[in-house]
Write an enzyme that holds these catalytic residues in place. Sequence first.
Site, PDB file in Angstrom:
ATOM      1  N   ARG A 121       0.836  -1.196   0.000  1.00 46.21           N
ATOM      2  CA  ARG A 121       0.000   0.000   0.000  1.00 46.21           C
ATOM      3  C   ARG A 121       0.872   1.249   0.000  1.00 46.21           C
ATOM      4  NH1 ARG A 121      -5.755  -0.924   3.085  1.00 46.21           N
ATOM      5  NH2 ARG A 121      -6.522  -2.392   1.525  1.00 46.21           N
ATOM      6  N   GLN A 126      -0.792   1.989  -6.245  1.00 52.90           N
ATOM      7  CA  GLN A 126      -2.248   2.110  -6.123  1.00 52.90           C
ATOM      8  C   GLN A 126      -2.983   1.550  -7.335  1.00 52.90           C
ATOM      9  OE1 GLN A 126      -3.042   6.233  -5.244  1.00 52.90           O
ATOM     10  NE2 GLN A 126      -2.812   5.941  -3.042  1.00 52.90           N
ATOM     11  N   ASP A 129      -3.386  -2.274  -7.194  1.00 54.27           N
ATOM     12  CA  ASP A 129      -3.984  -2.843  -5.979  1.00 54.27           C
ATOM     13  C   ASP A 129      -5.318  -3.523  -6.287  1.00 54.27           C
ATOM     14  OD1 ASP A 129      -4.921  -3.446  -3.482  1.00 54.27           O
ATOM     15  OD2 ASP A 129      -4.618  -1.449  -2.627  1.00 54.27           O
ATOM     16  N   SER A 132      -8.106  -3.566  -3.485  1.00 57.42           N
ATOM     17  CA  SER A 132      -8.920  -2.352  -3.406  1.00 57.42           C
ATOM     18  C   SER A 132      -9.936  -2.288  -4.542  1.00 57.42           C
ATOM     19  CB  SER A 132      -8.025  -1.108  -3.439  1.00 57.42           C
ATOM     20  OG  SER A 132      -7.273  -1.005  -2.246  1.00 57.42           O
ATOM     21  N   TYR A 229      -4.063  -1.126   7.697  1.00 54.59           N
ATOM     22  CA  TYR A 229      -5.036  -2.130   8.104  1.00 54.59           C
ATOM     23  C   TYR A 229      -5.396  -1.950   9.579  1.00 54.59           C
ATOM     24  CZ  TYR A 229      -3.828  -4.626   3.811  1.00 54.59           C
ATOM     25  OH  TYR A 229      -3.624  -4.973   2.496  1.00 54.59           O
TER      26      TYR A 229
END
Length: 371
Positions: A121, A126, A129, A132, A229
């Site tokens: 992360r 991004q 990912d 996500s 997290y």
Amino acid sequence: MRIAVLRERQSGESRVAATPDSVKSLIKLGAELRVEKGAGAGADLPDDLYKDAGAKLVTRAQALKDAEAVFAVRRPDEETIGKMPKGCLLLGLLEPHGDEAFAKACAEAGVNALAMELTPRITRAQSMDALSSQSNLAGYRAVIEAAALYGRAFPMMMTAAGTIAPAKAFVMGAGVAGLQAIATARRLGAVVSATDVRPAAKEQVASLGAKFVAVEDEEFKEAETAGGYAKEMSDEYKAKQAELVAAHLAKQDVVVTTALIPGRPAPRLIDTAMVESMRPGSVIVDIAAVQGGNCELTRPDEVVEHGGVKIAGFTNLPGRLAADASQLFAKNLVSLAPLLLDEEGNCAPHWDDEIIKAMALTRDGSVVHGE
């Protein structure tokens, strides 16, 4: 680089790891795409579209024969792994946490496995990912499923015959899935509240127009890992939070639970007594069903009813939006591809790159995750 795109074999899995658009993008980078016939059927992507995009339509055996990389949504079975050439890359949602047998099988076959769940992360990762991108769709679909199961309307409705009160929706866990669930429930007209153990979530929840519900003590202020997290909370905090949530839950019509901890069973947030406190006709959609569920009564891939309350344990909500989920997952892989290729499009993983290092599950016959 010769890339094989396989048709998913897991029951109920309708996604595909490449779309015609992603095929075009990968070809521009110098890759050669071999797509198993029927791979995109579950996502309404017929073979002709892949052929028109420049991919070769082949059998599974032909795709694997001399593949340098295999793109898959879910982990292949051991038979498929055994047919991959030594040194082949495997990319997908490989469920790397706590399953030593799968990692060992990849290592013994000489397959270099990269787990999309392990994407770090960080800002530059991004666009890669997949957790996500898929969680975002899961949060949306969870509310749509809840609306279908709930026997009443979500928004307030004023009619000549009287006024219908808006539904009260409660989202437990305000990560990517939870925030999308909040936004979707708000769009449908529900009065929304949410809870999370991460302090940063409070502002995010408020920005979406929802009420934040949590025990905000000192432990709460330090309840987030460096990776973003949620941390496992103490038993004392859990008891205080459970008491607060229980009182709030009894007044809700729709509940969406999303709390997951990588590599651990899903935390138990709703017990039987809490379910029994809810009004008949209420609905719980448990996104965490795939890891045991946040609700004590959740059953994977079932909708059970207890005291008039429906509890839905869908384990593959993104797969219920196969076309969109496939598009986003394929884009994640395209974004990652430059770290797998050299300038001429040859297979050349950047093993020293922090992203590839973090994602590596196996390499050169060894299990390397966690080293």
